[in-house]
Design a protein around this motif. Structure first.
Motif, PDB file in Angstrom:
ATOM      1  N   GLU A   1     -31.379 -71.976  20.022  1.00 28.82           N
ATOM      2  CA  GLU A   1     -30.758 -73.304  20.065  1.00 28.82           C
ATOM      3  C   GLU A   1     -29.690 -73.400  21.143  1.00 28.82           C
ATOM      4  OE1 GLU A   1     -29.485 -73.705  16.004  1.00 28.82           O
ATOM      5  OE2 GLU A   1     -31.422 -74.538  15.365  1.00 28.82           O
ATOM      6  N   ASN A   2     -29.048 -72.277  21.464  1.00 27.95           N
ATOM      7  CA  ASN A   2     -28.002 -72.267  22.485  1.00 27.95           C
ATOM      8  C   ASN A   2     -28.540 -72.117  23.911  1.00 27.95           C
ATOM      9  OD1 ASN A   2     -25.909 -72.590  20.651  1.00 27.95           O
ATOM     10  ND2 ASN A   2     -25.705 -70.388  20.323  1.00 27.95           N
ATOM     11  N   LEU A   3     -29.815 -71.806  24.053  1.00 29.40           N
ATOM     12  CA  LEU A   3     -30.374 -71.575  25.384  1.00 29.40           C
ATOM     13  C   LEU A   3     -30.228 -72.767  26.327  1.00 29.40           C
ATOM     14  CD1 LEU A   3     -33.632 -69.440  25.230  1.00 29.40           C
ATOM     15  CD2 LEU A   3     -31.697 -69.132  26.727  1.00 29.40           C
ATOM     16  N   PRO A   4     -30.580 -73.981  25.922  1.00 29.74           N
ATOM     17  CA  PRO A   4     -30.424 -75.104  26.859  1.00 29.74           C
ATOM     18  C   PRO A   4     -28.980 -75.281  27.338  1.00 29.74           C
ATOM     19  CG  PRO A   4     -31.880 -75.736  25.073  1.00 29.74           C
ATOM     20  CD  PRO A   4     -31.283 -74.405  24.697  1.00 29.74           C
ATOM     21  N   ALA A   5     -28.014 -75.097  26.461  1.00 27.19           N
ATOM     22  CA  ALA A   5     -26.608 -75.224  26.858  1.00 27.19           C
ATOM     23  C   ALA A   5     -26.220 -74.111  27.824  1.00 27.19           C
ATOM     24  CB  ALA A   5     -25.702 -75.208  25.632  1.00 27.19           C
ATOM     25  N   ARG A   6     -26.693 -72.906  27.562  1.00 34.28           N
ATOM     26  CA  ARG A   6     -26.398 -71.788  28.470  1.00 34.28           C
ATOM     27  C   ARG A   6     -27.015 -72.042  29.840  1.00 34.28           C
ATOM     28  NH1 ARG A   6     -27.360 -65.979  26.024  1.00 34.28           N
ATOM     29  NH2 ARG A   6     -26.404 -65.415  28.006  1.00 34.28           N
TER      30      ARG A   6
ATOM     31  N   VAL B   1     -33.714 -67.980  36.838  1.00 35.30           N
ATOM     32  CA  VAL B   1     -33.344 -67.809  35.423  1.00 35.30           C
ATOM     33  C   VAL B   1     -34.232 -68.687  34.553  1.00 35.30           C
ATOM     34  CG1 VAL B   1     -31.531 -68.128  33.691  1.00 35.30           C
ATOM     35  CG2 VAL B   1     -30.953 -67.154  35.922  1.00 35.30           C
ATOM     36  N   VAL B   2     -34.422 -69.938  34.958  1.00 38.26           N
ATOM     37  CA  VAL B   2     -35.282 -70.854  34.186  1.00 38.26           C
ATOM     38  C   VAL B   2     -36.694 -70.286  34.074  1.00 38.26           C
ATOM     39  CG1 VAL B   2     -36.368 -73.154  34.168  1.00 38.26           C
ATOM     40  CG2 VAL B   2     -33.925 -72.923  34.698  1.00 38.26           C
ATOM     41  N   HIS B   3     -37.206 -69.756  35.168  1.00 33.77           N
ATOM     42  CA  HIS B   3     -38.540 -69.144  35.147  1.00 33.77           C
ATOM     43  C   HIS B   3     -38.597 -68.007  34.122  1.00 33.77           C
ATOM     44  CE1 HIS B   3     -42.311 -67.404  36.545  1.00 33.77           C
ATOM     45  NE2 HIS B   3     -41.692 -66.241  36.465  1.00 33.77           N
ATOM     46  N   ASN B   4     -37.606 -67.119  34.154  1.00 35.11           N
ATOM     47  CA  ASN B   4     -37.590 -65.995  33.213  1.00 35.11           C
ATOM     48  C   ASN B   4     -37.515 -66.479  31.774  1.00 35.11           C
ATOM     49  OD1 ASN B   4     -37.745 -64.027  35.175  1.00 35.11           O
ATOM     50  ND2 ASN B   4     -35.552 -63.664  35.236  1.00 35.11           N
TER      51      ASN B   4
ATOM     52  N   SER C   1     -29.480 -60.800  26.810  1.00 37.06           N
ATOM     53  CA  SER C   1     -28.760 -61.025  28.064  1.00 37.06           C
ATOM     54  C   SER C   1     -29.632 -60.728  29.279  1.00 37.06           C
ATOM     55  CB  SER C   1     -27.485 -60.182  28.110  1.00 37.06           C
ATOM     56  OG  SER C   1     -27.786 -58.819  28.295  1.00 37.06           O
ATOM     57  N   LYS C   2     -30.598 -59.855  29.125  1.00 36.20           N
ATOM     58  CA  LYS C   2     -31.452 -59.488  30.253  1.00 36.20           C
ATOM     59  C   LYS C   2     -32.597 -60.472  30.471  1.00 36.20           C
ATOM     60  CE  LYS C   2     -29.132 -56.193  31.834  1.00 36.20           C
ATOM     61  NZ  LYS C   2     -28.441 -56.380  33.109  1.00 36.20           N
ATOM     62  N   VAL C   3     -32.736 -61.436  29.580  1.00 34.97           N
ATOM     63  CA  VAL C   3     -33.724 -62.491  29.806  1.00 34.97           C
ATOM     64  C   VAL C   3     -33.180 -63.459  30.850  1.00 34.97           C
ATOM     65  CG1 VAL C   3     -34.924 -64.454  28.744  1.00 34.97           C
ATOM     66  CG2 VAL C   3     -34.682 -62.299  27.481  1.00 34.97           C
ATOM     67  N   MET C   4     -31.877 -63.684  30.824  1.00 32.47           N
ATOM     68  CA  MET C   4     -31.250 -64.712  31.652  1.00 32.47           C
ATOM     69  C   MET C   4     -30.632 -64.124  32.919  1.00 32.47           C
ATOM     70  SD  MET C   4     -29.897 -67.293  28.764  1.00 32.47           S
ATOM     71  CE  MET C   4     -29.591 -68.511  30.001  1.00 32.47           C
ATOM     72  N   ILE C   5     -31.475 -63.518  33.729  1.00 31.54           N
ATOM     73  CA  ILE C   5     -30.981 -62.953  34.987  1.00 31.54           C
ATOM     74  C   ILE C   5     -31.597 -63.717  36.157  1.00 31.54           C
ATOM     75  CG2 ILE C   5     -30.628 -60.656  33.997  1.00 31.54           C
ATOM     76  CD1 ILE C   5     -33.191 -59.899  35.681  1.00 31.54           C
TER      77      ILE C   5
ATOM     78  N   VAL D   1     -24.877 -74.390  31.823  1.00 32.31           N
ATOM     79  CA  VAL D   1     -23.734 -73.695  32.426  1.00 32.31           C
ATOM     80  C   VAL D   1     -24.196 -72.932  33.660  1.00 32.31           C
ATOM     81  CG1 VAL D   1     -22.050 -71.841  32.072  1.00 32.31           C
ATOM     82  CG2 VAL D   1     -22.434 -73.552  30.273  1.00 32.31           C
ATOM     83  N   TYR D   2     -25.322 -72.244  33.547  1.00 34.92           N
ATOM     84  CA  TYR D   2     -25.848 -71.495  34.689  1.00 34.92           C
ATOM     85  C   TYR D   2     -26.122 -72.428  35.870  1.00 34.92           C
ATOM     86  CZ  TYR D   2     -26.550 -66.935  32.464  1.00 34.92           C
ATOM     87  OH  TYR D   2     -26.364 -65.712  31.877  1.00 34.92           O
TER      88      TYR D   2
END
Length: 167
Positions: A112-117, A133-136, A74-78, A120-121
């Motif tokens: 596999e779920n990262l692109p979908a998440r 977020v994309v950069h991280n 969860s802390k990757v996608m900040i 949403v972001y």
């Protein structure tokens, strides 16, 4: 680390420590690294280091691996750009979990779920925050690939590479 050497914490103490670390990671919003004039804040890197020690502890049960993985993930996608190798520090306990026997498939599902998440972001965040977020995520995935390079985890390596291409 000390408890792994001397075993002075009770099972209850370890469970409480894990719960507090998970709660702390969920609540932490100060993701700065080095703060000019003040020094290192680096909370995400430091808590990742603490999780790295926790996942090496023999009393951490396999049933708890998913909780730790999800919290770190969860802390990757900040929406704040990491600039002080936080991605690499977050990867250390993830590799510790793998070394302890966590099923690679758990990571593959997250990948596999990262692109979908991210999709949403993109709808939920302001443009600048979304691109942070994309950069991280990209930095994390590139660091993941480098760390996987000298391992026999070819399926996981392929999943990371495919995710990176789809991000």
């Amino acid at each position: 680390y000390q408890d792994r050497q001397q075993r002075f914490l009770s099972e209850t103490d370890l469970e409480r420590l894990k719960a507090k670390l998970l709660a702390y990671l969920e609540c932490e919003i100060d993701t700065r690294g080095y703060v000019t004039g003040k020094g290192w804040a680096h909370s995400i890197a430091h808590v990742a280091d603490t999780f790295d020690e926790l996942v090496l502890h023999p009393e951490l049960d396999e049933t708890e691996f998913s909780d730790v993985l999800e919290a770190l993930w969860s802390k990757v996608m900040i929406p704040t750009i990491y600039v002080h190798d936080e991605d690499e520090r977050i990867l250390n306990p993830i590799f510790g979990l793998l070394d302890r026997g966590m099923d690679e498939q758990e990571l593959i599902v997250l990948l596999e779920n990262l692109p979908a998440r991210l999709s949403v972001y993109k709808q939920e965040l302001e443009s600048e925050q979304y691109w942070q977020v994309v950069h991280n995520v990209k930095t994390f995935l590139k660091s993941f690939l480098v760390k996987l390079h000298d391992t026999d985890r070819h399926t996981l390596q392929t999943a990371v590479l495919l995710t990176l291409k789809n991000v």
